[in-house]
Design an enzyme around this catalytic site. Structure first.
Site, PDB file in Angstrom:
ATOM      1  N   HIS A  36      92.149 -35.652   5.273  1.00  0.00           N
ATOM      2  CA  HIS A  36      93.303 -34.707   5.191  1.00  0.00           C
ATOM      3  C   HIS A  36      93.240 -33.698   3.923  1.00  0.00           C
ATOM      4  O   HIS A  36      93.646 -32.786   4.083  1.00  0.00           O
ATOM      5  CB  HIS A  36      94.659 -35.561   4.969  1.00  0.00           C
ATOM      6  CG  HIS A  36      94.785 -36.131   3.506  1.00  0.00           C
ATOM      7  ND1 HIS A  36      94.250 -36.942   2.808  1.00  0.00           N
ATOM      8  CD2 HIS A  36      95.739 -35.520   2.518  1.00  0.00           C
ATOM      9  CE1 HIS A  36      94.749 -37.179   1.907  1.00  0.00           C
ATOM     10  NE2 HIS A  36      95.491 -36.401   1.608  1.00  0.00           N
ATOM     11  N   LYS A  64      94.154 -29.173   4.032  1.00  0.00           N
ATOM     12  CA  LYS A  64      94.880 -28.355   3.171  1.00  0.00           C
ATOM     13  C   LYS A  64      94.562 -26.870   3.223  1.00  0.00           C
ATOM     14  O   LYS A  64      93.348 -26.682   2.998  1.00  0.00           O
ATOM     15  CB  LYS A  64      94.779 -28.787   1.702  1.00  0.00           C
ATOM     16  CG  LYS A  64      95.244 -30.393   1.548  1.00  0.00           C
ATOM     17  CD  LYS A  64      95.493 -30.787   0.272  1.00  0.00           C
ATOM     18  CE  LYS A  64      95.462 -32.274   0.141  1.00  0.00           C
ATOM     19  NZ  LYS A  64      96.789 -32.582  -0.019  1.00  0.00           N
ATOM     20  N   ASP A 113      88.254 -44.685  -2.854  1.00  0.00           N
ATOM     21  CA  ASP A 113      89.442 -44.057  -2.444  1.00  0.00           C
ATOM     22  C   ASP A 113      89.574 -42.511  -2.091  1.00  0.00           C
ATOM     23  O   ASP A 113      90.099 -41.806  -1.455  1.00  0.00           O
ATOM     24  CB  ASP A 113      90.695 -44.509  -2.860  1.00  0.00           C
ATOM     25  CG  ASP A 113      92.005 -44.079  -2.501  1.00  0.00           C
ATOM     26  OD1 ASP A 113      92.176 -44.040  -1.152  1.00  0.00           O
ATOM     27  OD2 ASP A 113      92.797 -43.626  -2.933  1.00  0.00           O
ATOM     28  N   HIS A 142      87.344 -37.162  -0.400  1.00  0.00           N
ATOM     29  CA  HIS A 142      87.887 -36.070  -0.815  1.00  0.00           C
ATOM     30  C   HIS A 142      87.450 -35.099  -1.726  1.00  0.00           C
ATOM     31  O   HIS A 142      87.197 -33.953  -1.786  1.00  0.00           O
ATOM     32  CB  HIS A 142      89.316 -36.243  -1.176  1.00  0.00           C
ATOM     33  CG  HIS A 142      90.211 -37.019  -0.373  1.00  0.00           C
ATOM     34  ND1 HIS A 142      90.109 -36.922   1.034  1.00  0.00           N
ATOM     35  CD2 HIS A 142      91.129 -37.933  -0.688  1.00  0.00           C
ATOM     36  CE1 HIS A 142      90.930 -37.874   1.539  1.00  0.00           C
ATOM     37  NE2 HIS A 142      91.702 -38.585   0.675  1.00  0.00           N
TER      38      HIS A 142
END
Ligand code: BG6
Length: 508
Positions: free
Chosen positions: A198, A202, A255, A260
């Site tokens: 995700h 952005k 994580d 990311h």
């Protein structure tokens, strides 16, 4: 770069996505209620959804009283910027189907096929289906296999496209990511697989490429000759909340860093792609990850810091420490903070350190990429009162207050020669009208239109894991991580990592 030169936002009209049925596995869960359904409603409000659209919810436990659709809408409503209208409720309720069953049982897929055919006939969705796997990760492979065995991924038979969005986490180490890639490849073509991250949805993250490659002034200085080092920070003020069960087995490296932060790194450091085509962009992102210098044990010891939050105060509110959080194992050594220094071994970046850090329960929620430029080569002010010059820093703020700031030195007005750092600031909010967003709109729209640019390809998931594996392995034989106070900027060791190189973390 300060005030808008274009006036209020000028949006190009959007072409509605292809007609399709959105098949949501795990549709009673949080992600569907809080993000996916609101995102679909936002897309409809933006005229980006086709008239031929339906939603098929796949759930495990019976929809007692038939209230699932209403329940999902109720939570979705709370996550929309403007409340649902009656017309929108009617629209959603008129095109949702529900299938109940166990994803490990073939019977479920027969029911999905039957319901899909009905929705397709009723809403003119033309054989297209987007399967969204918003389930616990251990179910990704069984669901793909179930869909495959039932022939639901066969595009020729369906007479339309069939695509699968796979949520994170994508594996928990290299071997499990490879196994998942193999399981997907057994029933799907790579062009049908959408591994979601995700962060790539952005706006500011997408803007990184536009900023770098649609403007001519940055590329010439975007390299080792002008850049001293780069800092990438993804700081969160929240703790792990109710996710202890998942998080305690994962930790910050798995994580956040492996996916990311590596994507932020890749977009910052990549070469210009030959086109905006999905594979051209993904090839360049991949090459950055492939160029990361492998971590040896000594490097892990020296260049990687991990830590765990202790109690403290965040924004003046007392908070508990990680060991006291729900569903965290007694004596857990899981890291909630990682800072690391890495090198990208290629022509552009040789010798330029990249410092990455991420953590929970830090002082503020802020994500940014800060490119620190080199000092001027010659200190011509040495005989004046000016003792030192600051480096220019270009900060790309991912969230919140999205924007870009360039820090430069300027003369303080007056007779004395005195310098101060000032900021040239571009704020998204000033330049463009805000679009309501959950962060999933672009990703869902892209999956519905077949654009894989913002999704991970099999190879990049595996290379990401390859980079972090030596760190995970080295940690197994290291003592428990140190603690940092909640509400701080992380442990002392993280500051020392930069101090050793004569640098310091920016205070966002
Ligand atoms: C998720 C992580 O992928 O990203 C969470 O699992 C994290 O632990 C979240 O909190 C951060 O996302 P965002 O968009 O709030 O920065």
């Amino acid at each position: 770069m300060s005030t808008p030169t274009t006036g209020p936002s000028r949006r190009a009209p959007i072409t509605p996505a292809d007609p399709a049925v959105f098949v949501g596995f795990g549709a009673s869960g949080d992600l569907t209620r809080r993000k996916l359904v609101p995102a679909l409603i936002n897309l409809r409000r933006a005229d980006a959804l086709p008239a031929g659209f339906a939603f098929l919810a796949v759930i495990r436990q019976a929809d007692v009283g038939g209230t699932l659709a209403e329940d999902v809408l109720r939570t979705a409503d709370e996550h929309l910027d403007t409340p649902l209208t009656d017309e929108e409720r009617g629209w959603f309720l008129g095109r949702i189907g529900v299938v109940v069953g166990d994803v490990e049982q073939p019977a479920l897929y027969a029911d999905i096929a039957a319901r899909l055919a009905e929705l397709q006939a009723e809403h003119g969705t033309g054989g297209n289906a987007l399967f969204y796997l918003a389930t616990p990760p251990q179910l990704f492979a069984p669901i793909a296999a179930g869909l495959g065995q039932a022939g639901l991924l066969d595009e020729a038979a369906a007479g339309g496209w069939r695509r699968v969005i796979v949520e994170k986490p994508f594996g928990s180490d290299l071997a499990s990511a490879q196994a998942l890639n193999r399981a997907l490849a057994a029933v799907l073509n790579e062009r049908q697989i959408y591994r979601i991250d995700h962060y790539l949805g952005k706006e500011t993250v997408q803007n990184l490429m536009i900023f770098r490659f649609a403007n001519s002034i940055f590329e010439p200085i975007w390299n080792r000759r002008y850049v001293d080092h780069v800092q990438i920070t993804v700081a969160e003020s929240d703790g792990i909340g109710s996710r202890g069960g998942y998080y305690d087995a994962a930790g910050a490296l798995r994580d956040m860093v492996q996916n990311h932060l590596f994507m932020l790194l890749a977009l910052t450091a990549m070469e210009p792609p030959i086109s905006f085509d999905a594979d051209a962009v993904r090839d360049e992102r991949l090459k950055v990850l492939q160029a990361i210098a492998p971590f040896t044990r000594a490097m892990v010891q020296r260049d990687v810091v991990r830590a765990q939050y202790a109690s403290g105060r965040v924004k003046d509110v007392p908070v508990k420490g990680y060991p006291q959080e729900d569903r965290v194992a007694a004596g857990s050594t899981t890291e909630t903070f990682v800072a690391l220094r890495l090198q990208i071994e290629n022509w552009r970046w040789a010798g330029v350190p990249f410092y990455l850090r991420t953590g929970k329960r830090l002082a503020r929620r802020v994500s940014e990429i800060a490119v620190h430029f080199r000092q001027p080569p010659f200190m011509m002010f040495r005989d004046t009162g000016v003792r030192s010059l600051n480096c220019n820093v270009l900060v790309i703020r991912v969230q919140p207050e999205e924007g870009i700031t360039l820090h430069v030195d300027a003369k303080v007005p007056g007779q004395a020669l005195d310098l101060e750092t000032v900021a040239m600031d571009f704020k998204y909010d000033d330049a463009f009208a805000q679009t309501p967003s959950t962060g999933y709109e672009t990703l869902l729209y892209d999956a519905l239109t077949g654009d894989q640019t913002l999704f991970h390809r099999a190879d990049s998931t595996e290379v990401g894991w390859q980079v972090v594996m030596p760190i995970l392995e080295a940690w197994q034989s290291q003592p428990a991580p140190p603690c940092y106070e909640s509400g701080s900027w992380g442990p002392e060791e993280s500051h020392e990592l930069l101090e050793r190189d004569g640098r310091e973390w920016r205070r966002p």
